[in-house]
Write an enzyme that holds these catalytic residues in place. Structure first.
Site, mmCIF file in Angstrom:
data_model
loop_
_atom_site.group_PDB
_atom_site.id
_atom_site.type_symbol
_atom_site.label_atom_id
_atom_site.label_comp_id
_atom_site.label_asym_id
_atom_site.label_seq_id
_atom_site.Cartn_x
_atom_site.Cartn_y
_atom_site.Cartn_z
ATOM 1 N N ASP A 19 0.541 -1.257 0.006
ATOM 2 C CA ASP A 19 -0.262 0.309 0.330
ATOM 3 C C ASP A 19 1.171 1.432 -0.327
ATOM 4 O OD1 ASP A 19 -2.972 1.310 0.753
ATOM 5 O OD2 ASP A 19 -1.668 2.760 1.676
ATOM 6 N N ASN A 76 -3.339 13.099 -4.077
ATOM 7 C CA ASN A 76 -3.834 13.060 -4.481
ATOM 8 C C ASN A 76 -4.424 14.688 -4.886
ATOM 9 O OD1 ASN A 76 -4.676 11.363 -6.744
ATOM 10 N ND2 ASN A 76 -5.890 10.121 -6.098
ATOM 11 N N HIS A 107 -5.236 14.423 -9.578
ATOM 12 C CA HIS A 107 -5.531 12.989 -9.687
ATOM 13 C C HIS A 107 -4.786 12.662 -10.731
ATOM 14 C CE1 HIS A 107 -8.966 12.247 -7.321
ATOM 15 N NE2 HIS A 107 -9.900 12.875 -7.396
ATOM 16 N N ASP A 113 -1.611 9.069 -10.773
ATOM 17 C CA ASP A 113 -1.881 8.110 -11.737
ATOM 18 C C ASP A 113 -0.561 8.195 -11.713
ATOM 19 O OD1 ASP A 113 -4.708 7.890 -11.851
ATOM 20 O OD2 ASP A 113 -5.077 9.640 -13.875
ATOM 21 N N GLU A 135 -4.751 2.076 -4.033
ATOM 22 C CA GLU A 135 -3.303 2.588 -3.796
ATOM 23 C C GLU A 135 -2.714 0.911 -3.386
ATOM 24 O OE1 GLU A 135 -5.040 4.277 -0.184
ATOM 25 O OE2 GLU A 135 -5.497 4.144 -2.214
#
Length: 566
Positions: A436, A444, A449, A453, A479
């Site tokens: 994680d 973010n 975003h 990404d 994630e």
């Protein structure tokens, strides 16, 4: 050793997967159809070839029989004369003129050139040489006891030969040559001084010498070809001859001469109605006598190698056929001539005839069918390839995460479950790593975003680069990532996790212009051998719990046991 076995089996599965490609199946079907269509066409070609060869032999046999019948008439005539001569020797006629002629011989026998004639308009004269001429060679023999009967018989046969002369169709000359020093001929010498040279020329010919009892015990008709003399116009002659025997005594030889033009005319009459191909007449030594080609047309030549092949083939069989380059040669021996007739059929003539036309049509049909099959194969191949690519693309999209290009949750669970079962059956280690990214939500929130990404793609690339070919990685949450390590125990899985953690922690990411980030990740590791439990969901749950422990312990660390400290 077990781990190596598992790794080796992967290429085989990959090979098997490639062989299930629909494109390969289409190619295989195309090859099978093309092979069998070609095989069937070739079979028809073989049938046509056999029919063609049979047709050529039938044509040749018809021509050979026609020529044989024409020569048979002359041979039968020759045998008839021999029978008449033998009968006349056995029982001569008691007529006055015959007796006078025979008696007249005693007054002429010492003369170098003499002639006895009864009636030149009805019979042929006897032409003879002296006793001294006969005594020069052992081949000749003037037997006094048999001489009168032979002279009388010769005068009788002279009537028959005179009739044959007036009605002849094919013969150039008919002659009876006696060992007693005389002869009768349908071309009687006009000059008496030519009698001795003519007689000498006759008795030295092969057709006379080869008719002795030792050289022709069967007393059969023999054929000879030889260059003509000055008395025959210096033209090549073909001679049929038979010996005259009575009471075991060899009296002489009856011979019938044919010239080359006559043989060519007979061959032309026999081939009338069969314009295709060239017919050639040969003697037993394969010396060409005549050809069916027109006078202006040159006969098909054969070199020494061709003639050797033909001679070898003829020696083993009385009829048959061989191929020489683009020519088909068939042959047949004649019954009433000591020779063979050849038929030469060229490729150009073969294409023009019925069998050639059928073969051309068959070849065109095969080419058309093959072209249509090839076009169909290309179209079907393209369609199948497009469908296979589309199916592969859809399947890939169904199993993979489009952003990270790793397996999605469904794809990962399906692959992991199968790998777990495989390792359980072979008692191999099976480990799971749960990952994680730390503080991903703040990324973010701060950069948007698109930056998130980029971070996910960056992390996925680092994860994938650290794995083996048989390891599996997937994105199971926003994630959150999961790695399946078949064949690795807990300690080995920990080292893999530590290596990935170190890579992620050491790399900076450009998220915006002049803005870079350094991220970290927390790891939880579990192994099936801890509790001999190969259930993937439970292993993932254990790894997830250890991941949570890593989060609680300060993030950016690997937890592979409970209460593990970094």
């Amino acid at each position: 050793m077990q781990r190596d076995t598992y790794v080796v089996r992967r290429p085989f599965l990959h090979w098997l997967h490639q062989r299930s490609n629909p494109g390969l199946i289409v190619n295989f079907c195309f090859i099978v159809v093309l092979f069998f269509s070609t095989l069937l066409t070739w079979r028809e070609v073989i049938v046509l070839e056999d029919a063609y060869i049979s047709s050529q032999r039938n044509h040749l046999e018809t021509v050979a029989n026609a020529l044989d019948r024409q020569l048979q008439f002359s041979v039968n005539k020759l045998l008839f004369f021999r029978h008449g001569m033998s009968e006349a020797i056995q029982t001569p006629l008691a007529s006055g003129p015959l007796h006078h002629a025979v008696t007249h011989f005693d007054t002429l026998r010492k003369t170098s050139n003499w002639q006895i004639a009864l009636d030149k308009n009805r019979t042929l004269p006897i032409n003879g040489v002296s006793d001294a001429f006969v005594e020069k060679t052992t081949l000749l023999n003037r037997d006094e006891e048999r001489l009168q009967n032979e002279l009388s018989a010769a005068l009788e046969v002279g009537y028959l030969l005179r009739l044959a002369l007036s009605n002849r169709r094919t013969e150039e000359r008919i002659v009876y040559v006696s060992r007693a020093g005389f002869f009768l001929a349908t071309d009687t010498p006009e000059n008496p001084h030519d009698i001795s040279p003519r007689y000498y020329q006759l008795v030295t010919q092969p057709w006379f010498i080869q008719q002795s009892e030792r050289k022709n015990r069967a007393r059969a008709v023999r054929w000879f070809i030889y260059p003509g003399s000055q008395f025959a116009g210096n033209q090549t002659l073909i001679t049929a001859s038979v010996p005259i025997y009575y009471d075991h005594f060899w009296y002489g030889v009856l011979a019938m001469d044919f010239n080359v033009e006559t043989m060519k005319r007979l061959l032309g009459e026999a081939t009338d109605g069969y314009p295709e191909g060239e017919y050639q007449l040969y003697d037993t030594r394969l010396t060409r006598i005549a050809s069916s080609q027109s006078p202006n047309g040159e006969a098909s030549p054969f070199n020494a190698s061709d003639m050797a092949q033909i001679a070898q083939a003829i020696e083993t069989d009385t009829q048959g056929g061989i191929r020489l380059d683009s020519r088909f040669i068939s042959w047949s021996r004649l019954d009433h001539f000591d020779g063979v007739i050849l038929r030469i059929h060229t490729l150009q003539e073969g294409v023009r005839d019925d069998f050639g036309s059928i073969s051309v049509v068959l070849a065109l049909l095969w080419a058309l069918f093959s072209a249509m099959l090839l076009i169909s194969w290309w179209v079907i191949r393209r369609m199948v390839s497009n469908m296979y690519s589309l199916q592969h693309s859809l399947q890939w999209q169904a199993w993979h995460d489009p952003l990270t290009r790793l397996l999605n949750r469904g794809g990962l669970f399906e692959r992991a479950t199968k790998l777990a079962e495989h390792c359980q059956r072979r008692s191999l280690p099976f480990s799971v790593i749960q990952i994680d990214l730390d503080r991903f939500k703040s990324i973010n929130d701060r950069f948007g975003h698109q930056a998130g990404d980029k971070v996910l793609s960056h992390a996925a690339g680092l994860i994938a680069s650290a794995l083996r070919t048989n390891d599996v990685a997937g994105r199971v949450g926003g994630e959150e990532f999961c790695i399946v390590l078949p064949g690795l125990n807990l300690e080995e899985a920990r080292r893999v996790a530590e290596r990935i953690r170190s890579r992620i922690d050491s790399k900076e990411i450009l998220v915006q212009k002049s803005t870079t980030l350094r991220i970290s990740a927390s790891f939880g590791v579990s192994c099936a051998q801890e509790k001999d439990n190969y259930d993937f969901e439970q292993l993932q749950s254990i790894a997830d719990a250890r991941l949570y422990q890593a989060k609680q312990s300060g993030r950016n660390r690997v937890v592979w046991r409970h209460h593990d400290k970094k």
